[in-house]
Enzyme design. Sequence first.
Site: not given
Length: 743
Positions: A483, A515, A719, A480, A598
């Site tokens: 970030s 990752s 957080e 992915q 789902e």
Amino acid sequence: MARQNYELGLGIIEEHLDLANAVADLAESVFTADAVRAIVEAKKPEKFPPFWKSLVEYELLGLHISDELGGSGGGLTTLAVALEALGRHALPGAFTQTVLASALLQASGGAATEHIAGLIDGTTIGAVAPEAGSLPPATVGADGALTVTGTWDGVASGDVADLFLLPVDVDGAVRWIVVWTDQVTVARQDSVDVLRGAARITASELAVPGEHVLAGLTAEHARSIAAVVLGAEATGLISWCVAAASEYAKIRVQFGRPIGQFQGIKHKCAWMGIALEQARAAVWDAATALDKGDDTADVAGNVAAVVVPDLAVQVAQDCIQAHGGIGFTWEHDAHLYYRRALALRGLLGTRETRALRVADDALAGNVRSLDIELPAEAERIRAEVRAELDVIKAIEDEDERFLALGDGGWVLPYFPKPYGRAAGPLEQIVIAQELKASGIQVPNLLIGVWALASIVGHGSEELKQELAVPTLRGELMWCQLFSEPGSGSDLASLQTKATKVEGGWRINGQKIWTSMAQFSDWGILIARTNPTAPKHEGITYFLLDMAAKGVEVRPLKEMTGSALFNEVFFDDVFIEDKYVVGEVDNGWKVTRTALASERVALSGKMDAYANDRDLLRFAGRQELSPVARHRLGELLAESQAIDVMSNRIVLKQLLGSDSSTTASVNKLLAMSISQKIAEFITAELGIAGAFSVPGAPTDHALEQLLGGRATTIYGGTTEVQLNLIGERMLGLPRDAEPKATGA
């Protein structure tokens, strides 16, 4: 009256949700502010206050009592639902103690059940003495009769009670006796709870006939019932505190904005909401286990006794803190709920005693398994699923077996056909159970799940055939690429640019915390395609071949010494137009699809990190001190409540109910409990927790401890999760946008 999702209560089925609403409506009408304050200021409590008639007419006193004994036959779960709703409105008087007394009498059975009729028709007030400290000794006489001399302190509602259930010591075992008020001396006793009186009960050479000894009620079972009844009321007061604090945080303005925008308050309120879900899970599990007569019902009761009362006290304290000075005044109701929380906790005994019971259960092998009770339709589905899986299990070649699993829709059964099986929640559960039972390993797709969600949901047929099918077969690994160094979880602020060129796009920029990028074949990438568009717009979703020219992967060595995460750099990387998923500049929509699903998951925990099995394995090999056993019990109780939350999520999904609130809380807690377990193990290892000692599990413990620090960071830090819970569960205002800085 419409209520927020978090106010709907611990019930799951429609019948319980309806009951909770009806009782809440009743409570709002009878426990008005004036009525409650009148009780607070009264010199002497009324035995039958004005609201008592309404509780009787609504038949709330007999909700849990069987039809045969004149009740409604709803069981403890139904009573718990009502008690939570009542507890949210301070519930003055003797209702809780009266229903606790009738619940204990019913559990004992025998001749003592004759006293239940008066308790459920409202003519008799009951009170139960806490099992605390050294109990008065009883001498056994003929026909099981007892003679008792002694004193019981802190008998809630004892000042107005007609009938008492008192614990006594019979040759080292706890037994309960039924006593009427004219047989003992009742002295009113000051209580921290100003809405419910208390008494000291004294007996002198009291003769108790055998039929008034609750021989069918064990101490363990009595504690479990008390944990449910008192815990349900405590859950109600937690609910009030959560609502009061969060609503105040929305309207109280400081420094030009609502205090709910400040993370100090927002996170405090979020933790309060989390505590509410924990308490509901623990009480619900204990109540349902008792109703079913489960062999491990008392284990569930002990867990509830550890989890709920201290959460109630903490949340009530936080409610006062969130209100500031106004919360410390006599006029504000916050102290009434704090006082109630302190009283309920006191009635259930010390935290050490409660936690040690959970630890002792576990060390003795008395562990509660949480099986989901499925409808009868599940067996028909199971037979079909098992027959198909038997064919796949017979395939000896692993690659061929993975191909069959992928092409048959078994890897992601909730996906639409032909990529999944279009399985609803019930079929997903059955498939998961049968895959586990058969020992068939499905491909672990990791980030591939998110990639498939975007491709199947928004991609072209060409992309589905080129990438979705081989991914389901376990042939492709994905990473992915979201970030960035300057954005982290704030995906909308990304800076990686995609510039349109002939036939495709040129990508320039950097990603971080990716990752498995060094092992991945493909990546899901979001990049800014329109720098002038608003924050969440102008983003496009791409699929990137990780072998493309200009892609550089630099592994990041982590604190564990390994390199799971990576930096990824893009230097004029070309991506063909066909690898754009969804519409250009509308990638945020695709991203949200990829992050949601789902899927029905049977657990929110990850086996790769420290868990209950590690904890029990360690505890079984160590000589634990009393302090360590106390902490062991706390961890096991917290972990069990998390597992129950996972079950509640599944059951809500089966019923088509909204489970988003519980799911968000469960995700956060499931990640943090592994850290707590790993920390406990390494701390108890002492020197072997920091240095390699032959024969000690140092390496494994340190690997779990160090590696587990990432669990509350990746996928959204604690957080960030608290922000989401505060905003989505409690409706607190979003964080203020940073002010633009100009020249």
